[in-house]
Structures are given as structure tokens and as C-alpha cells.
Design a protein around this motif. Structure first.
Motif, PDB file in Angstrom:
ATOM      1  N   THR A 119       3.974 -47.834 -33.019  1.00 22.14           N
ATOM      2  CA  THR A 119       2.688 -48.162 -33.653  1.00 22.14           C
ATOM      3  C   THR A 119       2.835 -49.365 -34.574  1.00 22.14           C
ATOM      4  N   GLN A 120       3.885 -49.377 -35.353  1.00 23.89           N
ATOM      5  CA  GLN A 120       4.126 -50.497 -36.267  1.00 23.89           C
ATOM      6  C   GLN A 120       4.361 -51.791 -35.474  1.00 23.89           C
ATOM      7  N   GLY A 121       5.100 -51.711 -34.387  1.00 23.53           N
ATOM      8  CA  GLY A 121       5.346 -52.882 -33.556  1.00 23.53           C
ATOM      9  C   GLY A 121       4.064 -53.429 -32.943  1.00 23.53           C
ATOM     10  N   ILE A 122       3.222 -52.543 -32.473  1.00 25.02           N
ATOM     11  CA  ILE A 122       1.936 -52.963 -31.891  1.00 25.02           C
ATOM     12  C   ILE A 122       1.075 -53.634 -32.949  1.00 25.02           C
ATOM     13  N   THR A 123       1.019 -53.040 -34.129  1.00 27.59           N
ATOM     14  CA  THR A 123       0.220 -53.603 -35.225  1.00 27.59           C
ATOM     15  C   THR A 123       0.724 -54.992 -35.594  1.00 27.59           C
ATOM     16  N   GLN A 124       2.028 -55.158 -35.706  1.00 29.43           N
ATOM     17  CA  GLN A 124       2.600 -56.465 -36.036  1.00 29.43           C
ATOM     18  C   GLN A 124       2.297 -57.471 -34.932  1.00 29.43           C
ATOM     19  N   GLY A 125       2.394 -57.047 -33.690  1.00 30.44           N
ATOM     20  CA  GLY A 125       2.104 -57.937 -32.571  1.00 30.44           C
ATOM     21  C   GLY A 125       0.661 -58.413 -32.573  1.00 30.44           C
ATOM     22  N   ILE A 126      -0.246 -57.505 -32.841  1.00 32.59           N
ATOM     23  CA  ILE A 126      -1.665 -57.871 -32.898  1.00 32.59           C
ATOM     24  C   ILE A 126      -1.911 -58.846 -34.049  1.00 32.59           C
ATOM     25  N   THR A 127      -1.340 -58.559 -35.204  1.00 28.18           N
ATOM     26  CA  THR A 127      -1.507 -59.439 -36.368  1.00 28.18           C
ATOM     27  C   THR A 127      -0.955 -60.831 -36.080  1.00 28.18           C
ATOM     28  N   GLN A 128       0.217 -60.897 -35.481  1.00 28.93           N
ATOM     29  CA  GLN A 128       0.811 -62.197 -35.146  1.00 28.93           C
ATOM     30  C   GLN A 128      -0.039 -62.930 -34.123  1.00 28.93           C
ATOM     31  N   GLY A 129      -0.567 -62.219 -33.166  1.00 31.57           N
ATOM     32  CA  GLY A 129      -1.412 -62.832 -32.145  1.00 31.57           C
ATOM     33  C   GLY A 129      -2.683 -63.415 -32.742  1.00 31.57           C
ATOM     34  N   ILE A 130      -3.287 -62.688 -33.649  1.00 34.59           N
ATOM     35  CA  ILE A 130      -4.504 -63.172 -34.315  1.00 34.59           C
ATOM     36  C   ILE A 130      -4.182 -64.421 -35.140  1.00 34.59           C
ATOM     37  N   THR A 131      -3.102 -64.372 -35.887  1.00 39.18           N
ATOM     38  CA  THR A 131      -2.705 -65.512 -36.711  1.00 39.18           C
ATOM     39  C   THR A 131      -2.423 -66.728 -35.853  1.00 39.18           C
ATOM     40  N   GLN A 132      -1.682 -66.529 -34.776  1.00 35.80           N
ATOM     41  CA  GLN A 132      -1.356 -67.637 -33.884  1.00 35.80           C
ATOM     42  C   GLN A 132      -2.616 -68.213 -33.237  1.00 35.80           C
ATOM     43  N   GLY A 133      -3.530 -67.364 -32.849  1.00 39.69           N
ATOM     44  CA  GLY A 133      -4.780 -67.817 -32.256  1.00 39.69           C
ATOM     45  C   GLY A 133      -5.596 -68.652 -33.229  1.00 39.69           C
ATOM     46  N   ARG A 134      -5.642 -68.226 -34.466  1.00 40.28           N
ATOM     47  CA  ARG A 134      -6.373 -68.988 -35.487  1.00 40.28           C
ATOM     48  C   ARG A 134      -5.729 -70.347 -35.711  1.00 40.28           C
ATOM     49  N   GLU A 135      -4.390 -70.353 -35.790  1.00 39.85           N
ATOM     50  CA  GLU A 135      -3.680 -71.616 -36.000  1.00 39.85           C
ATOM     51  C   GLU A 135      -3.921 -72.577 -34.844  1.00 39.85           C
ATOM     52  N   GLU A 136      -3.888 -72.059 -33.624  1.00 37.53           N
ATOM     53  CA  GLU A 136      -4.139 -72.903 -32.460  1.00 37.53           C
ATOM     54  C   GLU A 136      -5.573 -73.426 -32.469  1.00 37.53           C
ATOM     55  N   GLY A 137      -6.512 -72.594 -32.868  1.00 33.15           N
ATOM     56  CA  GLY A 137      -7.904 -73.021 -32.962  1.00 33.15           C
ATOM     57  C   GLY A 137      -8.088 -74.098 -34.020  1.00 33.15           C
ATOM     58  N   ASP A 138      -7.438 -73.919 -35.166  1.00 36.08           N
ATOM     59  CA  ASP A 138      -7.500 -74.926 -36.225  1.00 36.08           C
ATOM     60  C   ASP A 138      -6.911 -76.248 -35.750  1.00 36.08           C
TER      61      ASP A 138
END
Length: 89
Positions: free
Chosen positions: A27-46
Motif C-alpha cells: 500500500t505504501q509503495g502504491i501511494t508513493q508511486g502515485i504521488t511520484q507520478g502526479i509530481t512528474q506529470g505536473r513537472e512535465e506539463g510545466d
């Protein structure tokens, strides 16, 4: 018999605790993966937005240094983007 029962129960408790810890880790790994994915997506969008803005500013005649200042990015980055886009600098 009580001793054997204690061994069995102790083993089951350890097994349940191990399963609980594994589930918690997953569960912790999935949560971290989702958070990293969201952050990376925002950075790429910026980044894409900044590249588009730089391209538009160049087309309107802004200098590389003006663009770098407005976007708060290194001049070298703007120069590289302009070359990649095939825009004259």
C-alpha cells in the motif's frame, strides 16, 4: 498439549503479522508511486507550457535573455529549446 497449542498459535500470529506488514508495504509503495507520478506529470506539463511560451515569445520578437528572465530559466535552456524548435536565434 498446551505447549504445542502455543507453538501453533504463535506461528499463526507471526504469519498474520507478516502478511499485515507485506500488505502495508505494498500500500505504501502504491501511494508513493502515485504521488511520484502526479509530481512528474505536473513537472512535465510545466516544462511543456514553458517551452510553448518561449516559442511564442521568440516568434513575437522577444530576445532570449528576456524569455529567460520571464520564465526564470537559464539562458542556455532557452537557447537550446529555440534550436530544437528550429527557430532562429
Amino acid at each position: 498439549a498446551k505447549e504445542r497449542l502455543g507453538e501453533i498459535m504463535g506461528g499463526q500470529i507471526l504469519k498474520l503479522r507478516s502478511e499485515e506488514l507485506i500488505e502495508q508495504g505494498i500500500t505504501q509503495g502504491i501511494t508513493q508511486g502515485i504521488t511520484q507520478g502526479i509530481t512528474q506529470g505536473r513537472e512535465e506539463g510545466d516544462l511543456k507550457r514553458a517551452m510553448k511560451t518561449a516559442s511564442n515569445m521568440l516568434k513575437r520578437g522577444s530576445s532570449l535573455s528576456e524569455i529567460a528572465e520571464v520564465l526564470e530559466l537559464p539562458l542556455e535552456t532557452i537557447h537550446s529549446w529555440a534550436k530544437e524548435a528550429g527557430l532562429s536565434v
